[in-house]
Motif scaffolding. Structure first.
Motif, PDB file in Angstrom:
ATOM      1  N   LYS A  15       7.359  -7.928  18.994  1.00  0.00           N
ATOM      2  CA  LYS A  15       7.292  -6.811  18.057  1.00  0.00           C
ATOM      3  C   LYS A  15       8.026  -7.164  16.780  1.00  0.00           C
ATOM      4  O   LYS A  15       9.135  -7.708  16.816  1.00  0.00           O
ATOM      5  CB  LYS A  15       7.906  -5.572  18.707  1.00  0.00           C
ATOM      6  CG  LYS A  15       7.972  -4.351  17.824  1.00  0.00           C
ATOM      7  CD  LYS A  15       8.641  -3.203  18.559  1.00  0.00           C
ATOM      8  CE  LYS A  15       8.878  -2.030  17.632  1.00  0.00           C
ATOM      9  NZ  LYS A  15       9.555  -0.901  18.324  1.00  0.00           N
ATOM     10  N   GLY A  16       7.378  -6.888  15.645  1.00  0.00           N
ATOM     11  CA  GLY A  16       7.996  -7.148  14.355  1.00  0.00           C
ATOM     12  C   GLY A  16       7.568  -8.452  13.707  1.00  0.00           C
ATOM     13  O   GLY A  16       7.776  -8.646  12.497  1.00  0.00           O
ATOM     14  N   LYS A  17       6.958  -9.352  14.488  1.00  0.00           N
ATOM     15  CA  LYS A  17       6.507 -10.618  13.922  1.00  0.00           C
ATOM     16  C   LYS A  17       5.131 -10.455  13.288  1.00  0.00           C
ATOM     17  O   LYS A  17       4.387  -9.528  13.587  1.00  0.00           O
ATOM     18  CB  LYS A  17       6.422 -11.684  15.040  1.00  0.00           C
ATOM     19  CG  LYS A  17       7.754 -12.036  15.666  1.00  0.00           C
ATOM     20  CD  LYS A  17       8.566 -12.922  14.762  1.00  0.00           C
ATOM     21  CE  LYS A  17       9.898 -13.312  15.378  1.00  0.00           C
ATOM     22  NZ  LYS A  17       9.740 -14.178  16.546  1.00  0.00           N
ATOM     23  N   ASP A  18       4.808 -11.369  12.377  1.00  0.00           N
ATOM     24  CA  ASP A  18       3.484 -11.393  11.747  1.00  0.00           C
ATOM     25  C   ASP A  18       2.567 -12.326  12.539  1.00  0.00           C
ATOM     26  O   ASP A  18       3.019 -13.328  13.091  1.00  0.00           O
ATOM     27  CB  ASP A  18       3.590 -11.902  10.320  1.00  0.00           C
ATOM     28  CG  ASP A  18       4.454 -11.024   9.423  1.00  0.00           C
ATOM     29  OD1 ASP A  18       4.733 -11.445   8.283  1.00  0.00           O
ATOM     30  OD2 ASP A  18       4.846  -9.923   9.870  1.00  0.00           O
ATOM     31  N   ARG A  64      -0.284  -2.529   7.215  1.00  0.00           N
ATOM     32  CA  ARG A  64       0.224  -3.763   7.815  1.00  0.00           C
ATOM     33  C   ARG A  64      -0.927  -4.743   8.086  1.00  0.00           C
ATOM     34  O   ARG A  64      -0.690  -5.912   8.349  1.00  0.00           O
ATOM     35  CB  ARG A  64       0.954  -3.468   9.130  1.00  0.00           C
ATOM     36  CG  ARG A  64       2.202  -2.623   8.973  1.00  0.00           C
ATOM     37  CD  ARG A  64       2.937  -2.442  10.301  1.00  0.00           C
ATOM     38  NE  ARG A  64       2.162  -1.700  11.288  1.00  0.00           N
ATOM     39  CZ  ARG A  64       1.530  -2.251  12.324  1.00  0.00           C
ATOM     40  NH1 ARG A  64       1.587  -3.567  12.527  1.00  0.00           N
ATOM     41  NH2 ARG A  64       0.862  -1.491  13.183  1.00  0.00           N
ATOM     42  N   GLN A  80       0.992  -7.692   9.856  1.00  0.00           N
ATOM     43  CA  GLN A  80       2.422  -7.856   9.567  1.00  0.00           C
ATOM     44  C   GLN A  80       3.234  -6.887  10.427  1.00  0.00           C
ATOM     45  O   GLN A  80       2.773  -5.801  10.777  1.00  0.00           O
ATOM     46  CB  GLN A  80       2.686  -7.576   8.083  1.00  0.00           C
ATOM     47  CG  GLN A  80       2.003  -8.568   7.148  1.00  0.00           C
ATOM     48  CD  GLN A  80       2.266  -8.235   5.689  1.00  0.00           C
ATOM     49  OE1 GLN A  80       2.077  -7.102   5.253  1.00  0.00           O
ATOM     50  NE2 GLN A  80       2.705  -9.220   4.929  1.00  0.00           N
ATOM     51  N   ARG A  81       4.436  -7.316  10.749  1.00  0.00           N
ATOM     52  CA  ARG A  81       5.380  -6.451  11.493  1.00  0.00           C
ATOM     53  C   ARG A  81       4.668  -5.799  12.682  1.00  0.00           C
ATOM     54  O   ARG A  81       4.588  -4.573  12.795  1.00  0.00           O
ATOM     55  CB  ARG A  81       5.971  -5.391  10.577  1.00  0.00           C
ATOM     56  CG  ARG A  81       6.645  -5.974   9.338  1.00  0.00           C
ATOM     57  CD  ARG A  81       7.235  -4.889   8.452  1.00  0.00           C
ATOM     58  NE  ARG A  81       6.254  -3.907   8.017  1.00  0.00           N
ATOM     59  CZ  ARG A  81       5.380  -4.084   7.040  1.00  0.00           C
ATOM     60  NH1 ARG A  81       5.343  -5.245   6.398  1.00  0.00           N
ATOM     61  NH2 ARG A  81       4.542  -3.113   6.703  1.00  0.00           N
ATOM     62  N   THR A  82       4.153  -6.629  13.573  1.00  0.00           N
ATOM     63  CA  THR A  82       3.333  -6.128  14.672  1.00  0.00           C
ATOM     64  C   THR A  82       4.065  -5.075  15.505  1.00  0.00           C
ATOM     65  O   THR A  82       5.294  -5.124  15.690  1.00  0.00           O
ATOM     66  CB  THR A  82       2.897  -7.274  15.601  1.00  0.00           C
ATOM     67  OG1 THR A  82       4.056  -8.023  16.001  1.00  0.00           O
ATOM     68  CG2 THR A  82       1.891  -8.184  14.916  1.00  0.00           C
ATOM     69  N   GLN A  83       3.275  -4.133  16.002  1.00  0.00           N
ATOM     70  CA  GLN A  83       3.750  -3.060  16.869  1.00  0.00           C
ATOM     71  C   GLN A  83       3.017  -3.165  18.211  1.00  0.00           C
ATOM     72  O   GLN A  83       1.946  -3.766  18.298  1.00  0.00           O
ATOM     73  CB  GLN A  83       3.482  -1.703  16.238  1.00  0.00           C
ATOM     74  CG  GLN A  83       4.087  -1.535  14.856  1.00  0.00           C
ATOM     75  CD  GLN A  83       5.600  -1.534  14.886  1.00  0.00           C
ATOM     76  OE1 GLN A  83       6.205  -0.836  15.715  1.00  0.00           O
ATOM     77  NE2 GLN A  83       6.239  -2.311  14.014  1.00  0.00           N
TER      78      GLN A  83
END
Lengths: 115, 113
Positions: A15-18, A64, A80-83
């Motif tokens: 979580k949070g990585k692109d 995102r 971006q900023r994966t959830q």
């Protein structure tokens, strides 16, 4: 001939990585589509390209998500900023031209898992 | 948003039986497509119907587009294990939605020998 290819086939990210997902369409196909398929759901339309331009980005779930296509061929979908809710299979398709009268050929998809 | 509802969600039958899958909407579509998807692969187009009331046959598969172009059905005669898969309908919208496909959630069909 070669069909639509996608890479990677599987992607696990925190979580949070692109992440970047790649699609290689069938040679000569001017239209390219991205869809998302969540478990137990149908395909959700994200974006399409006619050549290198994307006339309608309204299907992207949030800011995102972005996509580009260069040289009228390869396309990249970036998240971006994966959830965790981004976890799904991302499918790419291409067709000779835009419109439902042109058959869409799908790739095998990229299974994205966000932990 | 034009919603397509498919029923049933899941269907398990024995080889040789017949089955019907339904795709319904309150919206009119300019055309409707049926796909089959197998695990780990993308959907593959089976048929496109464009005229209200149209019936198309593909070997043991019969596709029908409703008169009002709001619904469709897929009928499989004498199902075989090779018919197993996720069947998806997709409608092409009108106006601003022209050219873009709206997919149903799919019907998972399992045919056992």
């Amino acid at each position: 001939g070669a069909g639509v290819s996608q890479s990677p086939s599987n992607k696990v990210t925190e979580k949070g990585k692109d992440v970047e997902l790649r699609c290689d369409p069938i040679s000569g196909h001017t239209a390219l589509y991205w869809y998302r398929q969540s478990l137990g759901q149908g395909l959700e339309f994200l974006i399409y390209f006619q050549g290198n331009s994307a006339p309608d980005k309204s299907g992207l779930p949030s800011d995102r998500f972005s996509a580009e296509r260069t040289g009228g061929s390869v396309s990249t979908l970036t998240i971006q900023r994966t959830q965790q809710e981004d976890s799904a299979v991302y499918l790419c398709a291409s067709s000779l031209a835009f419109g439902a009268s042109y058959e869409q050929y799908f790739g095998p998809g990229t299974r994205l898992t966000v932990t | 948003t034009q919603l397509l509802e498919q029923s049933p969600q899941f269907l398990s039958i024995q080889e040789g039986e017949n089955l019907t899958v339904y795709c319904n909407s309150s919206s009119v579509f300019s055309s409707l497509q049926w796909y089959r998807q197998e695990p780990g692969e993308g959907p593959v187009l089976l048929v496109t119907v464009v005229t209200g009331g149209e019936v198309k046959k593909l070997k043991r598969l019969t596709f029908q587009f409703g008169d009002a172009r709001k619904d469709s059905s897929l009928h499989i005669t004498a199902a075989q294990p090779g018919d197993t898969g996720l069947y998806l309908c997709a409608g092409e919208g009108l106006g601003d939605s022209w050219g873009k496909l709206q997919f149903g959630a799919g019907t998972q069909v399992v045919v056992t020998p």
